[in-house]
Motif scaffolding. Sequence first.
Motif, mmCIF file in Angstrom:
data_model
loop_
_atom_site.group_PDB
_atom_site.id
_atom_site.type_symbol
_atom_site.label_atom_id
_atom_site.label_comp_id
_atom_site.label_asym_id
_atom_site.label_seq_id
_atom_site.Cartn_x
_atom_site.Cartn_y
_atom_site.Cartn_z
ATOM 1 N N GLY A 94 0.824 -1.204 0.000
ATOM 2 C CA GLY A 94 0.000 0.000 0.000
ATOM 3 C C GLY A 94 0.857 1.252 0.000
ATOM 4 O O GLY A 94 2.092 1.178 0.025
ATOM 5 N N ARG A 176 -4.260 -11.543 -6.421
ATOM 6 C CA ARG A 176 -2.940 -11.230 -5.876
ATOM 7 C C ARG A 176 -2.144 -12.521 -5.749
ATOM 8 O O ARG A 176 -2.688 -13.549 -5.331
ATOM 9 C CB ARG A 176 -3.159 -10.591 -4.502
ATOM 10 C CG ARG A 176 -1.919 -10.378 -3.717
ATOM 11 C CD ARG A 176 -2.175 -9.514 -2.489
ATOM 12 N NE ARG A 176 -0.970 -8.797 -2.251
ATOM 13 C CZ ARG A 176 -0.869 -7.526 -1.892
ATOM 14 N NH1 ARG A 176 -1.929 -6.807 -1.709
ATOM 15 N NH2 ARG A 176 0.297 -6.979 -1.718
ATOM 16 N N HIS A 199 -4.528 -7.473 9.210
ATOM 17 C CA HIS A 199 -5.532 -6.627 8.552
ATOM 18 C C HIS A 199 -6.773 -7.452 8.243
ATOM 19 O O HIS A 199 -6.735 -8.681 8.272
ATOM 20 C CB HIS A 199 -4.979 -6.055 7.228
ATOM 21 C CG HIS A 199 -4.735 -7.110 6.185
ATOM 22 N ND1 HIS A 199 -3.673 -7.997 6.246
ATOM 23 C CD2 HIS A 199 -5.426 -7.456 5.053
ATOM 24 C CE1 HIS A 199 -3.720 -8.822 5.210
ATOM 25 N NE2 HIS A 199 -4.784 -8.530 4.474
ATOM 26 N N ASP A 201 -9.658 -7.851 5.016
ATOM 27 C CA ASP A 201 -9.738 -7.501 3.601
ATOM 28 C C ASP A 201 -10.930 -6.576 3.381
ATOM 29 O O ASP A 201 -12.022 -6.832 3.902
ATOM 30 C CB ASP A 201 -9.859 -8.767 2.744
ATOM 31 C CG ASP A 201 -8.585 -9.596 2.784
ATOM 32 O OD1 ASP A 201 -7.513 -9.018 3.076
ATOM 33 O OD2 ASP A 201 -8.654 -10.812 2.534
ATOM 34 N N PRO A 202 -10.741 -5.517 2.613
ATOM 35 C CA PRO A 202 -11.842 -4.557 2.440
ATOM 36 C C PRO A 202 -12.995 -5.078 1.589
ATOM 37 O O PRO A 202 -14.112 -4.581 1.715
ATOM 38 C CB PRO A 202 -11.180 -3.360 1.738
ATOM 39 C CG PRO A 202 -9.796 -3.742 1.398
ATOM 40 C CD PRO A 202 -9.475 -5.063 2.013
ATOM 41 N N GLN A 203 -12.735 -6.059 0.711
ATOM 42 C CA GLN A 203 -13.752 -6.492 -0.258
ATOM 43 C C GLN A 203 -14.892 -7.284 0.394
ATOM 44 O O GLN A 203 -15.056 -7.284 1.597
ATOM 45 C CB GLN A 203 -13.086 -7.341 -1.348
ATOM 46 C CG GLN A 203 -12.144 -6.598 -2.261
ATOM 47 C CD GLN A 203 -10.751 -6.391 -1.693
ATOM 48 O OE1 GLN A 203 -10.441 -6.773 -0.569
ATOM 49 N NE2 GLN A 203 -9.864 -5.769 -2.449
ATOM 50 N N PHE A 272 -9.864 -11.511 -4.517
ATOM 51 C CA PHE A 272 -10.654 -10.625 -3.660
ATOM 52 C C PHE A 272 -11.886 -10.190 -4.448
ATOM 53 O O PHE A 272 -11.763 -9.414 -5.412
ATOM 54 C CB PHE A 272 -9.844 -9.388 -3.272
ATOM 55 C CG PHE A 272 -8.558 -9.700 -2.540
ATOM 56 C CD1 PHE A 272 -8.537 -9.858 -1.161
ATOM 57 C CD2 PHE A 272 -7.359 -9.830 -3.236
ATOM 58 C CE1 PHE A 272 -7.350 -10.143 -0.496
ATOM 59 C CE2 PHE A 272 -6.171 -10.110 -2.579
ATOM 60 C CZ PHE A 272 -6.168 -10.271 -1.200
ATOM 61 N N THR A 309 -9.785 3.221 2.392
ATOM 62 C CA THR A 309 -8.840 2.125 2.632
ATOM 63 C C THR A 309 -7.416 2.534 2.287
ATOM 64 O O THR A 309 -6.479 2.309 3.051
ATOM 65 C CB THR A 309 -9.252 0.906 1.764
ATOM 66 O OG1 THR A 309 -10.509 0.446 2.230
ATOM 67 C CG2 THR A 309 -8.265 -0.224 1.842
ATOM 68 N N TYR A 310 -7.276 3.168 1.127
ATOM 69 C CA TYR A 310 -5.936 3.546 0.671
ATOM 70 C C TYR A 310 -5.398 4.793 1.366
ATOM 71 O O TYR A 310 -4.234 5.125 1.204
ATOM 72 C CB TYR A 310 -5.903 3.675 -0.854
ATOM 73 C CG TYR A 310 -5.728 2.308 -1.507
ATOM 74 C CD1 TYR A 310 -4.459 1.772 -1.692
ATOM 75 C CD2 TYR A 310 -6.828 1.536 -1.867
ATOM 76 C CE1 TYR A 310 -4.283 0.510 -2.239
ATOM 77 C CE2 TYR A 310 -6.668 0.265 -2.421
ATOM 78 C CZ TYR A 310 -5.390 -0.237 -2.600
ATOM 79 O OH TYR A 310 -5.215 -1.491 -3.125
ATOM 80 N N LEU A 314 -2.431 -0.368 6.786
ATOM 81 C CA LEU A 314 -2.913 -1.733 6.595
ATOM 82 C C LEU A 314 -3.815 -2.225 7.740
ATOM 83 O O LEU A 314 -4.897 -2.757 7.512
ATOM 84 C CB LEU A 314 -1.691 -2.665 6.451
ATOM 85 C CG LEU A 314 -1.922 -4.144 6.235
ATOM 86 C CD1 LEU A 314 -2.655 -4.398 4.928
ATOM 87 C CD2 LEU A 314 -0.585 -4.887 6.232
ATOM 88 N N ARG A 318 -10.971 0.546 9.059
ATOM 89 C CA ARG A 318 -11.613 1.549 8.174
ATOM 90 C C ARG A 318 -13.110 1.617 8.368
ATOM 91 O O ARG A 318 -13.731 2.645 8.133
ATOM 92 C CB ARG A 318 -11.382 1.194 6.709
ATOM 93 C CG ARG A 318 -10.019 0.771 6.399
ATOM 94 C CD ARG A 318 -9.994 -0.356 5.383
ATOM 95 N NE ARG A 318 -8.826 -1.167 5.606
ATOM 96 C CZ ARG A 318 -8.833 -2.490 5.519
ATOM 97 N NH1 ARG A 318 -9.914 -3.137 5.175
ATOM 98 N NH2 ARG A 318 -7.739 -3.160 5.759
HETATM 99 C C1 GA4 Z 1 -5.508 -5.877 1.755
HETATM 100 C C2 GA4 Z 1 -6.230 -6.855 0.814
HETATM 101 C C3 GA4 Z 1 -5.647 -6.848 -0.611
HETATM 102 O O1 GA4 Z 1 -4.388 -7.512 -0.619
HETATM 103 C C4 GA4 Z 1 -5.455 -5.399 -1.138
HETATM 104 C C5 GA4 Z 1 -4.472 -4.724 -0.202
HETATM 105 C C6 GA4 Z 1 -4.049 -3.286 -0.546
HETATM 106 C C7 GA4 Z 1 -2.722 -3.251 -1.313
HETATM 107 O O2 GA4 Z 1 -1.846 -4.065 -1.051
HETATM 108 O O3 GA4 Z 1 -2.578 -2.371 -2.149
HETATM 109 C C8 GA4 Z 1 -4.006 -2.516 0.804
HETATM 110 C C9 GA4 Z 1 -4.641 -3.483 1.856
HETATM 111 C C10 GA4 Z 1 -5.334 -4.539 1.023
HETATM 112 C C11 GA4 Z 1 -5.632 -2.768 2.802
HETATM 113 C C12 GA4 Z 1 -5.175 -1.354 3.252
HETATM 114 C C13 GA4 Z 1 -4.409 -0.606 2.151
HETATM 115 C C14 GA4 Z 1 -4.758 -1.210 0.805
HETATM 116 C C15 GA4 Z 1 -2.648 -2.054 1.282
HETATM 117 C C16 GA4 Z 1 -2.988 -0.997 2.267
HETATM 118 C C17 GA4 Z 1 -2.138 -0.541 3.157
HETATM 119 C C18 GA4 Z 1 -5.077 -5.399 -2.603
HETATM 120 C C19 GA4 Z 1 -6.670 -4.587 -0.825
HETATM 121 O O4 GA4 Z 1 -7.630 -4.400 -1.539
HETATM 122 O O5 GA4 Z 1 -6.575 -4.056 0.454
#
Ligand code: GA4
Length: 325
Positions: A94, A176, A199, A201-203, A272, A309-310, A314, A318
């Motif tokens: 991230g 991924r 963490h 997962d946001p999805q 995801f 999220t971004y 991590l 959120r």
């Molecule tokens: C966690 C789940 C997925 O791998 C991801 C990750 C994303 C990234 O690696 O770019 C995030 C992470 C994830 C959650 C918080 C943010 C976004 C890194 C980060 C620090 C692809 C996703 O969708 O969210």
Amino acid sequence: MVVPSPTSSKITSNKTRAMGIPTIDLSMERSQLSQTVVKACEEYGFFRVVNHNVPKEVIARLEEEGAEFFSKPSHEKRRAGPASPFGYGFTNIGPNGDIGDLEYLLLHANPLSIAQISKTIANDSTKFSTVVKEYVEVVKEVTCEILDLVVEGLGVADKSGLSRLIRDFDSDSVLRMNHYPPLKVKWKGNKNSIGFGAHSDPQMLTIMRSNDVGGLQIYTREGLWLPVPPDPTNFFVMVGDVLQVMTNGKFMSVRHRALTNTSEARMSMIYFAAPPLDWWIAPLPEMVSPPENESVYKAFTWAQYKEATYSLRLGDSRLDLFRAQ
Ligand code: GA4
């Protein structure tokens, strides 16, 4: 049926071994299946899926492509990066300073996007792209089957309401591949390092498969990190934040992390499942019954949630930003 599976890893304490990890057998009778899926989502937000009908060759082909890519020299791999938003990444996770002992490929799951990015990843990009698309298609089917079971088990009227979002051409799902090389230095008394920090997962739903090397741990409701024994022929499913919102908190997204291993490389492939960016996320009508059971969350689009999220780290929570007052 939720069957406790043996957790035989050496680092598993007696307490965690006794707890087990739910296993969903997709060949079981449907009405029973939907109830056990809901139970596993409620109690753990995590389960193993067996008898999923995904041909082992499809998994093996992607594993082979991943292994070939990660075995390339660093300077070649870096040509496929940075992974912002998609491509090859290493150490950095991230945009906000999170790091881990891993390298990865992050791909949008849309077929056009796969074809495009494959050109920067593989010498034989047509082969790479075909293998990735094939994997995405089959794993998407498993995801949709599970989401249909969730909906059925919850008694939601729109029987394909969740899977439709994942099948949508504009679905924002991603794939991924994580590669955790073995630790080069063996520290006395500290044999693991953090490959991917804690963490959720946001999805909506995550479908993960790994090679035969452990490292994944889930955080249980009892406050313990539970090691998940690897199972290369099956999948592990995780409830994501979006499904937590859609069930109005009946399901909770599972916190998890990956530790690296001192001797063997771990490789995982993770799908995801997410809705289209402009999709409004809110609890399903069947999951709210005011005044006793009001919506715990404000409505928001997947794009808004991704933006939040971004903007965070991590491990940050959120969902707190989207709680109703
Ligand atoms: C966690 C789940 C997925 O791998 C991801 C990750 C994303 C990234 O690696 O770019 C995030 C992470 C994830 C959650 C918080 C943010 C976004 C890194 C980060 C620090 C692809 C996703 O969708 O969210």
